[in-house]
Design an enzyme around this catalytic site. Structure first.
Site, PDB file in Angstrom:
ATOM      1  N   HIS A 119       0.877  -1.176   0.000  1.00 57.96           N
ATOM      2  CA  HIS A 119       0.000   0.000   0.000  1.00 57.96           C
ATOM      3  C   HIS A 119       0.918   1.231   0.000  1.00 57.96           C
ATOM      4  O   HIS A 119       2.036   1.177   0.528  1.00 57.96           O
ATOM      5  CB  HIS A 119      -0.835  -0.045   1.275  1.00 57.96           C
ATOM      6  N   ASP A 173       3.256  -4.474   7.900  1.00 59.68           N
ATOM      7  CA  ASP A 173       2.071  -3.657   7.735  1.00 59.68           C
ATOM      8  C   ASP A 173       0.875  -4.588   7.951  1.00 59.68           C
ATOM      9  O   ASP A 173       0.548  -5.408   7.080  1.00 59.68           O
ATOM     10  CB  ASP A 173       2.057  -3.046   6.328  1.00 59.68           C
ATOM     11  N   GLN A 224      -4.388  -5.034   6.984  1.00 59.20           N
ATOM     12  CA  GLN A 224      -5.367  -6.072   6.634  1.00 59.20           C
ATOM     13  C   GLN A 224      -5.189  -7.303   7.516  1.00 59.20           C
ATOM     14  O   GLN A 224      -6.159  -7.957   7.890  1.00 59.20           O
ATOM     15  CB  GLN A 224      -5.229  -6.460   5.148  1.00 59.20           C
ATOM     16  N   LYS A 249     -10.065  -0.793  10.587  1.00 57.77           N
ATOM     17  CA  LYS A 249     -10.163  -1.995   9.730  1.00 57.77           C
ATOM     18  C   LYS A 249     -10.581  -3.202  10.566  1.00 57.77           C
ATOM     19  O   LYS A 249     -10.773  -4.284  10.049  1.00 57.77           O
ATOM     20  CB  LYS A 249      -8.813  -2.292   9.074  1.00 57.77           C
ATOM     21  N   CYS A 253      -4.754   2.435  -3.643  1.00 52.67           N
ATOM     22  CA  CYS A 253      -3.520   2.968  -3.039  1.00 52.67           C
ATOM     23  C   CYS A 253      -2.368   1.981  -3.185  1.00 52.67           C
ATOM     24  O   CYS A 253      -1.544   1.822  -2.268  1.00 52.67           O
ATOM     25  CB  CYS A 253      -3.718   3.329  -1.566  1.00 52.67           C
TER      26      CYS A 253
HETATM   27  N1  PLP Z   1      -1.690  -0.815   4.467  1.00 54.30           N
HETATM   28  C1  PLP Z   1      -2.640  -1.576   3.920  1.00 54.30           C
HETATM   29  C2  PLP Z   1      -2.310  -2.971   3.451  1.00 54.30           C
HETATM   30  C3  PLP Z   1      -3.947  -1.092   3.791  1.00 54.30           C
HETATM   31  O1  PLP Z   1      -4.891  -1.840   3.252  1.00 54.30           O
HETATM   32  C4  PLP Z   1      -4.223   0.232   4.231  1.00 54.30           C
HETATM   33  C5  PLP Z   1      -5.552   0.812   4.042  1.00 54.30           C
HETATM   34  O2  PLP Z   1      -6.278   0.427   3.164  1.00 54.30           O
HETATM   35  C6  PLP Z   1      -3.193   0.963   4.829  1.00 54.30           C
HETATM   36  C7  PLP Z   1      -1.940   0.416   4.920  1.00 54.30           C
HETATM   37  C8  PLP Z   1      -3.420   2.356   5.351  1.00 54.30           C
HETATM   38  O3  PLP Z   1      -4.307   2.334   6.418  1.00 54.30           O
HETATM   39  P1  PLP Z   1      -4.841   3.709   7.065  1.00 54.30           P
HETATM   40  O4  PLP Z   1      -5.359   4.524   5.931  1.00 54.30           O
HETATM   41  O5  PLP Z   1      -5.908   3.253   8.000  1.00 54.30           O
HETATM   42  O6  PLP Z   1      -3.694   4.344   7.747  1.00 54.30           O
END
Ligand code: PLP
Length: 406
Positions: free
Chosen positions: A123, A200, A203, A226, A364
């Site tokens: 992401h 990260d 998910q 999430k 993203c």
């Molecule tokens: N990393 C992953 C794999 C994600 O799916 C997301 C959000 O969709 C994020 C990071 C970023 O999360 P946040 O926008 O809640 O900080």
């Protein structure tokens, strides 16, 4: 396994009709999950009964708010099996957690000859902070590729690691491909080479059983929203010894021990990384969300969501011209797809008109799109409150969209 109809009673938003007409089918859980009543009520209760700033007050309400706030930290510690509450840092979400590490870790441990490795399936929030840090601190940033099925090229990662590699940062589950990465194997390999690992878990937290001690990861970052908690709260888990030695990130109230006009000494963990007033109600809401997940049980959640994903995949594969992006055997909770040459946005819009909420676009994760030479995909993503009937409605809606657009 568990009574989905009963569970749905806890999520009032699912009962609504879209534009007053269609029953809502919510398949955008990878973007954010809906909140159970216990979480919603915890926010109302906080503002109705105990709203007060935490940690610094001697008065009654501040004591209550602080107790609830710290209970949430204890809950997170237990949920991910951290060794100590000092390893649980509250942030605004995964993005802020990764920015914190990218900045503080780089400032402390990285210089010109060093190397950080991330993957092409990240992401943006696990790419951009590293690019910014690279430009500031001068290290090299490398990317591991993945194959046509969306499986990470693990051998490539292992061969990239050399004596200059200081950190590998990768996603637990890809929000676009659904791939579950073999993080335990990767962590073990990295540690043999003295390389730290950041996961990260944006998910991963909602769809796997996370045990940071078993994983032995150095950092695990996730967002509350999430996993059925309010927006505005996230967690950066880091091993205590690392956090103790790492530079501070943001400066301000709460993260200090003493401030004079000449200099500042910093607070102990976890407060050293929690500058300023936190989002107290949201942090408290996180505890209620994790309690809720525990009540259902992560094992059952995983089995049920796998069942929904497999059933949906089977049904999708029956549709002419469907192309599923991301076909790893180790996959969880979301399916990206394209329908012939139809633009992903058109599919999403026609489904929306039928009350079906899916996500369209690059999610993203633009490097994933670049890999497949596409602009975006349609994505359905599941939660334990979704049903097989909803999948059938979605498939019917998709066929209708296809007949209108082809
Ligand atoms: N990393 C992953 C794999 C994600 O799916 C997301 C959000 O969709 C994020 C990071 C970023 O999360 P946040 O926008 O809640 O900080």
């Amino acid at each position: 396994m568990f009574d989905v109809d009963k569970i749905r009673e806890d999520f009032p938003i699912l009962k609504q009709k879209v534009r007053g007409k269609q029953n809502l089918v919510y398949f955008d859980n990878a973007a954010t999950t809906q909140k159970p009543l216990s979480v919603i009520n915890s926010i109302v209760d906080y503002y109705t009964e105990i709203n007060s700033n935490v940690h610094r007050g001697v008065h009654y309400l501040s004591g209550l708010a602080t107790d609830e706030f710290e209970k949430s930290r204890q809950k997170v510690k237990e949920f991910i099996n951290a060794q100590s509450t000092q390893e649980i840092i509250f942030t605004r979400g995964t993005t802020e957690s990764i920015n914190l590490v990218a900045n503080a870790f780089s400032k402390t441990f990285l210089s010109k000859n060093d190397q950080v490795i991330i993957t092409e399936m990240e992401h943006h929030s696990n790419i951009v902070p590293w690019q910014i840090a690279r430009d500031e601190f001068g290290f090299t940033l490398k990317y591991v590729s993945f194959d046509e099925k969306g499986v990470l090229n693990q051998e490539e990662l292992f061969s990239m690691i050399n004596e200059n590699t200081k950190l590998v940062a990768l996603t637990h589950i890809s929000n676009t491909l659904g791939t579950i990465n073999p993080i335990k194997e990767i962590i073990d390999f990295c540690h043999k080479k003295n390389v730290k690992v950041l996961i990260d878990g944006a998910q991963g937290i909602a769809h796997t059983q996370v045990d940071v001690q078993k994983l032995d990861c150095d950092f695990y970052c996730f967002s509350g929203h999430k996993i059925y908690a309010p927006m505005g709260v996230g967690v950066m888990y880091g091993k205590k010894e690392l956090l103790e030695n790492m530079a501070v990130y943001q400066g301000g109230g709460e993260m200090i021990k003493e401030v004079t006009m000449e200099k500042t000494t910093f607070n102990e963990l976890p407060y050293k990384y929690e500058a300023g007033t936190p989002s107290v109600a949201d942090v408290i809401g996180l505890k209620y969300a994790l309690d809720y997940v525990d009540k259902i049980g992560m094992k059952d959640i995983i089995s049920y969501e796998d069942y929904l994903m497999e059933y949906t995949t089977e049904q999708l594969q029956k549709i002419k011209d469907i192309r599923i992006i991301g076909q790893s055997k180790e996959k969880s909770s979301c399916i990206s797809f394209l329908l012939g040459n139809i633009h992903h946005l058109d599919v999403g819009t026609l489904l929306d008109m039928q009350g079906i909420a899916i996500r369209t676009g690059h999610h993203c994760a633009e490097p994933v799109m670049q890999h497949f030479h596409i602009e975006g995909t349609d994505r359905v993503s599941f939660s334990f409150y979704n049903t097989k009937q909803e999948v059938d409605i979605f498939i019917k809606g998709l066929l209708k969209a296809q007949s209108m657009l082809m």
